[in-house]
Design a protein around this motif. Structure first.
Motif, PDB file in Angstrom:
ATOM      1  N   SER A 155       0.941  -1.547  -0.577  1.00 17.21           N
ATOM      2  CA  SER A 155       0.049   0.320  -0.129  1.00 17.21           C
ATOM      3  C   SER A 155       0.612   1.178  -0.390  1.00 17.21           C
ATOM      4  N   ALA A 156       0.177   2.481  -0.330  1.00 17.94           N
ATOM      5  CA  ALA A 156       1.550   3.438  -0.125  1.00 17.94           C
ATOM      6  C   ALA A 156       1.397   3.897   0.720  1.00 17.94           C
ATOM      7  N   SER A 157       2.147   3.876   1.472  1.00 20.34           N
ATOM      8  CA  SER A 157       1.899   4.552   2.857  1.00 20.34           C
ATOM      9  C   SER A 157       3.134   5.471   3.052  1.00 20.34           C
ATOM     10  N   SER A 158       2.607   6.072   4.055  1.00 22.10           N
ATOM     11  CA  SER A 158       3.591   7.565   4.445  1.00 22.10           C
ATOM     12  C   SER A 158       4.620   7.198   4.958  1.00 22.10           C
ATOM     13  N   SER A 159       4.604   5.925   6.085  1.00 23.92           N
ATOM     14  CA  SER A 159       5.630   5.379   6.273  1.00 23.92           C
ATOM     15  C   SER A 159       7.059   5.533   5.481  1.00 23.92           C
ATOM     16  N   HIS A 160       6.998   5.911   3.905  1.00 24.77           N
ATOM     17  CA  HIS A 160       7.945   5.172   2.898  1.00 24.77           C
ATOM     18  C   HIS A 160       8.194   6.886   2.756  1.00 24.77           C
ATOM     19  N   GLN A 161       9.870   7.225   2.695  1.00 23.07           N
ATOM     20  CA  GLN A 161      10.315   8.444   2.256  1.00 23.07           C
ATOM     21  C   GLN A 161      10.577   8.179   0.787  1.00 23.07           C
ATOM     22  N   TRP A 162       9.824   9.167  -0.164  1.00 21.97           N
ATOM     23  CA  TRP A 162       9.311   8.841  -1.282  1.00 21.97           C
ATOM     24  C   TRP A 162      10.583   9.868  -2.016  1.00 21.97           C
TER      25      TRP A 162
ATOM     26  N   LYS B  23      12.266  11.275  -6.099  1.00 18.95           N
ATOM     27  CA  LYS B  23      11.375  11.225  -7.796  1.00 18.95           C
ATOM     28  C   LYS B  23      12.425  11.335  -8.215  1.00 18.95           C
ATOM     29  N   SER B  24      12.226  10.243  -9.451  1.00 17.15           N
ATOM     30  CA  SER B  24      13.523   9.790 -10.302  1.00 17.15           C
ATOM     31  C   SER B  24      13.890  11.090 -11.279  1.00 17.15           C
TER      32      SER B  24
ATOM     33  N   ASP C  88       3.742   5.548  -8.862  1.00 15.91           N
ATOM     34  CA  ASP C  88       3.072   6.842  -9.551  1.00 15.91           C
ATOM     35  C   ASP C  88       2.788   7.722  -9.079  1.00 15.91           C
ATOM     36  N   SER C  89       3.863   9.473  -9.094  1.00 17.79           N
ATOM     37  CA  SER C  89       3.637  10.452  -8.387  1.00 17.79           C
ATOM     38  C   SER C  89       2.378  11.677  -8.372  1.00 17.79           C
TER      39      SER C  89
ATOM     40  N   ASN D 231       5.190  11.763 -16.825  1.00 16.97           N
ATOM     41  CA  ASN D 231       5.430  10.227 -16.966  1.00 16.97           C
ATOM     42  C   ASN D 231       6.194  10.290 -15.737  1.00 16.97           C
ATOM     43  N   CYS D 232       5.907  10.123 -14.356  1.00 13.71           N
ATOM     44  CA  CYS D 232       7.027  10.549 -12.913  1.00 13.71           C
ATOM     45  C   CYS D 232       6.787   9.686 -12.186  1.00 13.71           C
ATOM     46  N   VAL D 233       7.608   8.564 -11.706  1.00 14.87           N
ATOM     47  CA  VAL D 233       7.654   7.626 -10.940  1.00 14.87           C
ATOM     48  C   VAL D 233       8.448   8.428  -9.835  1.00 14.87           C
TER      49      VAL D 233
END
Length: 66
Positions: free
Chosen positions: A2-9, A11-12, A39-40, A20-22
């Motif tokens: 799942s898209a958890s808020s615990s991830h520190q994202w 941008k590529s 997908d950003s 078309n950003c990931v």
């Protein structure tokens, strides 16, 4: 995954100013051994969890198309 808020994202760097950003989560990759990708533009959408081999292939494809 799942898209958890615990991830520190992050941008590529290959996304540039394109639409078309990931994003990926290097911290999660280090702790879990899988690389979360999303997908950003759709941050609440499901997260794709890639193996290190699949991530390497994905980045190679992005470089080739860049």
């Amino acid at each position: 995954m799942s898209a958890s808020s615990s991830h520190q994202w992050v941008k590529s760097s290959y996304s540039g100013d394109r639409d078309n950003c990931v994003e990926w989560s290097p911290t999660s990759a280090t702790t879990t051994g899988t690389i979360p990708v999303r997908d950003s533009k759709l941050t609440d959408s499901p997260v794709l969890a890639l193996s290190p081999t699949a991530w390497t292939d994905f980045v190679g494809m992005a470089r080739a198309d860049g």
